[in-house]
Design an enzyme around this catalytic site. Structure first.
Site, short mmCIF file in Angstrom:
data_model
loop_
_atom_site.label_atom_id
_atom_site.label_comp_id
_atom_site.label_asym_id
_atom_site.label_seq_id
_atom_site.Cartn_x
_atom_site.Cartn_y
_atom_site.Cartn_z
N ALA A 40 0.87 -1.18 0.00
CA ALA A 40 0.00 0.00 0.00
C ALA A 40 0.90 1.23 0.00
O ALA A 40 2.06 1.16 0.44
CB ALA A 40 -0.89 -0.01 1.23
N GLY A 91 0.42 -5.07 0.75
CA GLY A 91 -0.78 -5.16 -0.10
C GLY A 91 -0.51 -5.84 -1.42
O GLY A 91 -1.43 -6.39 -2.03
N GLU A 106 -0.73 -9.42 -0.64
CA GLU A 106 -2.16 -9.69 -0.38
C GLU A 106 -2.97 -9.74 -1.68
O GLU A 106 -3.85 -10.58 -1.84
CB GLU A 106 -2.73 -8.62 0.56
CG GLU A 106 -2.16 -8.73 1.97
CD GLU A 106 -2.56 -7.55 2.83
OE1 GLU A 106 -2.08 -6.42 2.56
OE2 GLU A 106 -3.35 -7.73 3.77
N GLU A 145 4.48 -5.23 7.29
CA GLU A 145 3.72 -4.17 7.98
C GLU A 145 4.19 -3.91 9.40
O GLU A 145 4.09 -2.79 9.89
CB GLU A 145 2.22 -4.52 7.99
CG GLU A 145 1.52 -4.35 6.65
CD GLU A 145 1.58 -5.58 5.76
OE1 GLU A 145 2.37 -6.52 6.07
OE2 GLU A 145 0.87 -5.61 4.75
N1 COA Z 1 4.60 3.15 -0.61
C1 COA Z 1 5.00 4.33 -1.13
N2 COA Z 1 6.13 4.46 -1.83
C2 COA Z 1 6.90 3.38 -1.98
C3 COA Z 1 6.56 2.14 -1.43
C4 COA Z 1 5.34 2.05 -0.72
N3 COA Z 1 4.91 0.90 -0.19
N4 COA Z 1 7.53 1.25 -1.73
C5 COA Z 1 8.46 1.93 -2.45
N5 COA Z 1 8.08 3.20 -2.60
C6 COA Z 1 8.79 4.28 -3.31
C7 COA Z 1 9.99 4.79 -2.52
O1 COA Z 1 9.57 5.75 -1.57
C8 COA Z 1 10.82 5.38 -3.62
O2 COA Z 1 10.26 6.62 -4.01
P1 COA Z 1 11.23 7.90 -4.26
O3 COA Z 1 12.14 7.47 -5.39
O4 COA Z 1 10.28 8.98 -4.66
O5 COA Z 1 11.97 8.13 -2.98
C9 COA Z 1 10.59 4.42 -4.78
O6 COA Z 1 9.36 3.76 -4.50
C10 COA Z 1 11.68 3.38 -4.92
O7 COA Z 1 11.80 2.68 -3.69
P2 COA Z 1 13.20 2.51 -2.90
O8 COA Z 1 12.88 2.27 -1.47
O9 COA Z 1 14.10 3.63 -3.22
O10 COA Z 1 13.75 1.19 -3.60
P3 COA Z 1 14.77 0.14 -2.96
O11 COA Z 1 15.18 -0.75 -4.09
O12 COA Z 1 15.84 0.82 -2.19
O13 COA Z 1 13.91 -0.72 -1.91
C11 COA Z 1 11.95 -1.94 -1.15
C12 COA Z 1 12.86 -1.55 -2.35
C13 COA Z 1 10.75 -2.66 -1.72
C14 COA Z 1 12.74 -2.86 -0.23
C15 COA Z 1 11.54 -0.67 -0.39
O14 COA Z 1 11.00 0.26 -1.33
C16 COA Z 1 10.48 -0.90 0.66
O15 COA Z 1 10.80 -1.43 1.73
N6 COA Z 1 9.22 -0.49 0.40
C17 COA Z 1 8.16 -0.54 1.36
C18 COA Z 1 7.67 -1.96 1.52
C19 COA Z 1 6.57 -2.01 2.57
O16 COA Z 1 6.78 -1.78 3.74
N7 COA Z 1 5.36 -2.38 2.11
C20 COA Z 1 4.23 -2.55 2.98
C21 COA Z 1 3.43 -1.30 3.06
S1 COA Z 1 2.06 -1.55 4.15
#
Ligand code: COA
Length: 258
Positions: A65, A110, A113, A133
């Site tokens: 999400a 999500g 999910e 989460e």
């Molecule tokens: N919601 C909003 N934005 C998200 C996102 C999310 N769930 N997941 C990634 N993004 C965005 C980042 O903020 C970043 O945006 P920016 O370039 O404007 O800063 C872009 O997507 C790229 O992500 P980034 O974190 O830089 O890539 P990464 O390769 O370093 O890491 C992940 C990849 C997937 C490990 C990391 O993005 C992450 O942990 N995301 C969240 C996962 C999460 O907790 N999901 C559950 C949500 S309830």
């Protein structure tokens, strides 16, 4: 037509692609709304026999999400967010046509999910699955605690839910979370090939397979009774007569979905 997803229909398969690659296809409100419209199209368009959901880019299916929408949300808004997502994912799970997930990278929160609400999942070899989460002081809200437990069992599910750890495609395959692994280049072709086979079968029988299998998790009905009812109903279809006749005449059936 849509701003956050792309759809196309080829060979009666609707390909739905979440298209926010710069945000790793995170599910914001617009994506949820537009995905809802696309799923309605899958339900209602007779040219569509099945669908595959995938993500744009080679890095992520959906990274969860959209966290940027969380900070402004109250308890009431959080509850409404979960309800809305769950309603959509129930519509995917209960669709009368097969909807599968082609997981092309991160399927987190999500995203995992959503993939689990699909009828089954295939994944690229770089795919990663998880419910992180707890890192945000949250739990899954789009059915993750339920479907992950249904799919991989309580012990494995609770370990992933409570640790926030990610698993790779091989572990997901071993856990039974996904059915097949392919290269990222071949992922969509693999999905199309599987759905192409299913699309040659009797549509009403396919729909009844989905409905009957879903009763396993519905505590309000007896699944075996539902199966008897659905089996009987098949005898009232033209396709069942066509299937049996075609077998006896040693030819391919021509199913009409009637
Ligand atoms: N919601 C909003 N934005 C998200 C996102 C999310 N769930 N997941 C990634 N993004 C965005 C980042 O903020 C970043 O945006 P920016 O370039 O404007 O800063 C872009 O997507 C790229 O992500 P980034 O974190 O830089 O890539 P990464 O390769 O370093 O890491 C992940 C990849 C997937 C490990 C990391 O993005 C992450 O942990 N995301 C969240 C996962 C999460 O907790 N999901 C559950 C949500 S309830």
């Amino acid at each position: 037509m849509y701003s956050t997803i792309l759809t196309e229909i080829t060979n009666q398969i609707c390909i739905i692609r979440i298209n926010r690659p710069d945000k790793l296809n995170a599910l914001n409100k617009t994506v949820i709304d537009e995905l809802g419209q696309a799923i309605s199209e899958v339900y209602n368009n007779n040219e569509i026999k099945s669908a595959v959901i995938t993500g744009a880019g080679a890095k992520a299916f959906i990274a969860g999400a959209d966290i940027s929408e969380f900070l402004v949300s109250s308890q009431e808004e959080g509850t409404a967010m979960a309800k809305k997502g769950q309603d959509l994912f129930f519509r995917i799970e209960n669709a009368p046509k097969p909807i599968i997930a082609a997981v092309n990278g991160f399927a987190l929160g999500g995203g995992c999910e959503l993939a689990m609400s699909c009828h089954f999942r295939i994944a690229s070899d770089n795919a990663k699955f998880g419910q992180p989460e707890v890192n945000l002081g949250l739990i899954p809200g789009y059915g993750g605690t339920q479907r992950l437990t249904q799919l991989i069992g309580k012990g494995r599910s609770l370990e992933l839910l409570m640790s926030g750890n990610l698993i790779d495609a091989n572990t997901a395959l071993q856990y039974g979370l996904i059915n097949h692994i392919s290269s990222i280049e071949e992922l969509l072709n693999t999905a199309k090939s599987i759905l192409g086979t299913i699309n040659t079968k009797a549509p009403l029988a396919v729909a009844k397979c989905i409905a009957a299998a879903n009763t396993v998790y519905d505590h309000t009905v007896n699944g075996y009774d539902e199966e008897i009812k659905a089996f009987g109903e098949c005898f009232a279809t033209e396709d069942m007569k066509e299937g049996a006749t075609a077998f006896l005449e040693k030819r391919k059936p021509n199913f009409k979905g009637k």
